[in-house]
Design a protein around this motif. Sequence first.
Motif, mmCIF file in Angstrom:
data_model
loop_
_atom_site.group_PDB
_atom_site.id
_atom_site.type_symbol
_atom_site.label_atom_id
_atom_site.label_comp_id
_atom_site.label_asym_id
_atom_site.label_seq_id
_atom_site.Cartn_x
_atom_site.Cartn_y
_atom_site.Cartn_z
ATOM 1 N N PHE A 154 0.823 -1.209 0.000
ATOM 2 C CA PHE A 154 0.000 0.000 0.000
ATOM 3 C C PHE A 154 0.860 1.262 0.000
ATOM 4 C CE2 PHE A 154 -2.593 3.335 1.937
ATOM 5 C CZ PHE A 154 -3.705 3.279 1.107
ATOM 6 N N GLU A 155 0.505 2.197 -0.867
ATOM 7 C CA GLU A 155 1.212 3.480 -0.958
ATOM 8 C C GLU A 155 0.278 4.597 -0.514
ATOM 9 O OE1 GLU A 155 4.450 4.327 -1.948
ATOM 10 O OE2 GLU A 155 4.810 2.178 -1.740
ATOM 11 N N PRO A 156 0.501 5.174 0.672
ATOM 12 C CA PRO A 156 -0.400 6.233 1.156
ATOM 13 C C PRO A 156 -0.253 7.524 0.365
ATOM 14 C CG PRO A 156 1.482 5.991 2.620
ATOM 15 C CD PRO A 156 1.589 4.884 1.617
ATOM 16 N N GLU A 157 -1.319 8.298 0.371
ATOM 17 C CA GLU A 157 -1.281 9.601 -0.297
ATOM 18 C C GLU A 157 -0.653 10.651 0.595
ATOM 19 O OE1 GLU A 157 -5.202 10.635 -1.498
ATOM 20 O OE2 GLU A 157 -5.429 8.957 -2.906
ATOM 21 N N SER A 158 -0.787 10.479 1.904
ATOM 22 C CA SER A 158 -0.312 11.487 2.850
ATOM 23 C C SER A 158 0.813 10.923 3.711
ATOM 24 C CB SER A 158 -1.479 11.946 3.724
ATOM 25 O OG SER A 158 -1.175 13.150 4.380
ATOM 26 N N LYS A 159 1.586 11.789 4.357
ATOM 27 C CA LYS A 159 2.747 11.358 5.137
ATOM 28 C C LYS A 159 2.559 11.456 6.646
ATOM 29 C CE LYS A 159 6.196 12.588 1.617
ATOM 30 N NZ LYS A 159 7.424 13.376 1.346
ATOM 31 N N GLY A 160 1.645 12.320 7.086
ATOM 32 C CA GLY A 160 1.502 12.593 8.509
ATOM 33 C C GLY A 160 0.720 11.530 9.267
ATOM 34 N N THR A 161 0.477 11.796 10.565
ATOM 35 C CA THR A 161 -0.255 10.867 11.426
ATOM 36 C C THR A 161 -1.334 11.629 12.194
ATOM 37 O OG1 THR A 161 1.812 9.640 11.791
ATOM 38 C CG2 THR A 161 -0.034 9.116 13.239
ATOM 39 N N ASP A 162 -2.548 11.065 12.189
ATOM 40 C CA ASP A 162 -3.627 11.617 13.008
ATOM 41 C C ASP A 162 -4.502 10.452 13.480
ATOM 42 O OD1 ASP A 162 -5.676 12.965 14.245
ATOM 43 O OD2 ASP A 162 -5.863 14.511 12.702
ATOM 44 N N ILE A 163 -4.197 9.954 14.675
ATOM 45 C CA ILE A 163 -4.900 8.794 15.229
ATOM 46 C C ILE A 163 -6.360 9.134 15.527
ATOM 47 C CG2 ILE A 163 -4.972 7.230 17.237
ATOM 48 C CD1 ILE A 163 -1.862 7.388 17.213
ATOM 49 N N ASP A 164 -6.623 10.382 15.873
ATOM 50 C CA ASP A 164 -7.992 10.809 16.162
ATOM 51 C C ASP A 164 -8.924 10.496 14.995
ATOM 52 O OD1 ASP A 164 -9.931 12.511 17.855
ATOM 53 O OD2 ASP A 164 -9.986 13.525 15.906
ATOM 54 N N LYS A 165 -8.453 10.731 13.768
ATOM 55 C CA LYS A 165 -9.302 10.526 12.583
ATOM 56 C C LYS A 165 -9.710 9.071 12.416
ATOM 57 C CE LYS A 165 -8.452 14.426 9.507
ATOM 58 N NZ LYS A 165 -7.829 15.346 10.429
ATOM 59 N N VAL A 166 -8.780 8.138 12.646
ATOM 60 C CA VAL A 166 -9.123 6.724 12.444
ATOM 61 C C VAL A 166 -10.068 6.231 13.544
ATOM 62 C CG1 VAL A 166 -7.159 5.656 13.677
ATOM 63 C CG2 VAL A 166 -8.217 4.474 11.751
ATOM 64 N N LEU A 167 -9.915 6.752 14.756
ATOM 65 C CA LEU A 167 -10.790 6.339 15.850
ATOM 66 C C LEU A 167 -12.214 6.859 15.635
ATOM 67 C CD1 LEU A 167 -8.335 6.917 18.826
ATOM 68 C CD2 LEU A 167 -9.159 4.700 17.998
ATOM 69 N N VAL A 168 -12.328 8.094 15.179
ATOM 70 C CA VAL A 168 -13.656 8.658 14.870
ATOM 71 C C VAL A 168 -14.298 7.870 13.729
ATOM 72 C CG1 VAL A 168 -14.876 10.682 13.964
ATOM 73 C CG2 VAL A 168 -13.112 10.966 15.727
ATOM 74 N N PHE A 169 -13.504 7.548 12.707
ATOM 75 C CA PHE A 169 -14.009 6.790 11.564
ATOM 76 C C PHE A 169 -14.507 5.413 12.009
ATOM 77 C CE2 PHE A 169 -13.592 3.831 8.026
ATOM 78 C CZ PHE A 169 -14.189 4.521 6.984
ATOM 79 N N LEU A 170 -13.718 4.724 12.845
ATOM 80 C CA LEU A 170 -14.104 3.400 13.340
ATOM 81 C C LEU A 170 -15.437 3.476 14.086
ATOM 82 C CD1 LEU A 170 -13.270 0.361 13.944
ATOM 83 C CD2 LEU A 170 -12.419 1.244 16.128
ATOM 84 N N THR A 171 -15.558 4.449 14.971
ATOM 85 C CA THR A 171 -16.783 4.601 15.764
ATOM 86 C C THR A 171 -18.002 4.815 14.881
ATOM 87 O OG1 THR A 171 -15.510 5.535 17.607
ATOM 88 C CG2 THR A 171 -17.879 5.966 17.586
#
Length: 292
Positions: A154-171
């Motif tokens: 997998f090749e991501p489009e972005s380089k940074g990290t934001d754990i908040d976004k994945v947790l909100v998405f999961l919920t």
Amino acid sequence: MPMDAKELLKKVRQIEIKTRALSQNVFAGEYHSAFKGRGMMFSEVREYQPGDDVRDIDWNVTARHNKPFVKVYEEERELTVMLLIDVSSSGNFGSAFCDKKEKMAEIAATLAFSSIQNNDKVGMIFFSDKIEKFIPPKKGRKHILLLIREIINFEPESKGTDIDKVLVFLTNALKKHCSAFLISDFIDNHDYSKSLSIANRKHEISAIQVYDKRDARLPDIGLMKLRDLETGEMKWIDTSSSKIRKLYEKEWYNRVQNLSALTTRCGVDMMTVSTDEDYVKALLQLFRHRKG
């Protein structure tokens, strides 16, 4: 750069052989024990018997009949397991024989194969500072091999990290209760305490921190040019200075302590493994802790 098809197939096969053997021979019983009873649904009530867990007492029924009744649960036929994988650029770093991304891939593959041994559904979310890709949970070896190919290539489009976004998405994305493994180096300066607490109330989160020894400690080798893989920023550091090395170590120590305090506060189980360590022991300990 993505691998060519032949190289990718070879890598997938290598990971499959190693992780499937581990999941069948080492983790099978531990995984089942750790997750059995996590997907429980209410079945009926019956009178309390000596030895029953007092936490299962149904106080409404007990009050109506003036004698203790307990809730009886039955195990759901299947569970849903979600793998939340950090694909930010800091995962490409590694001073040992593998980088953090490769270690995360092996751990994720082992969890995936352990899940299908238990006849569970497995899904995956790749994230950086945004949701890069969501693969809905499904069953079967073919699906697992698809997940592993994605992890490796997998090749991501972005380089940074934001754990908040994945947790909100999961919920928001998963309506049914699931067991989720958040796999990251947790090098993230965003505040995700609220979203972690909310996600863990709805689902059951386990945090798996993969780090490299150079994340935690600088070598004493004089002037060293460092590049932040997520921002691209370059800077020179004099690693011969004990003061600089101690500040670097202190910053890492504080990050780890803050993460540990956060997961404890939110009731999230956590394991930590370095790129030069075998993850088997740490994963077994995580499973056994979940049983407790």
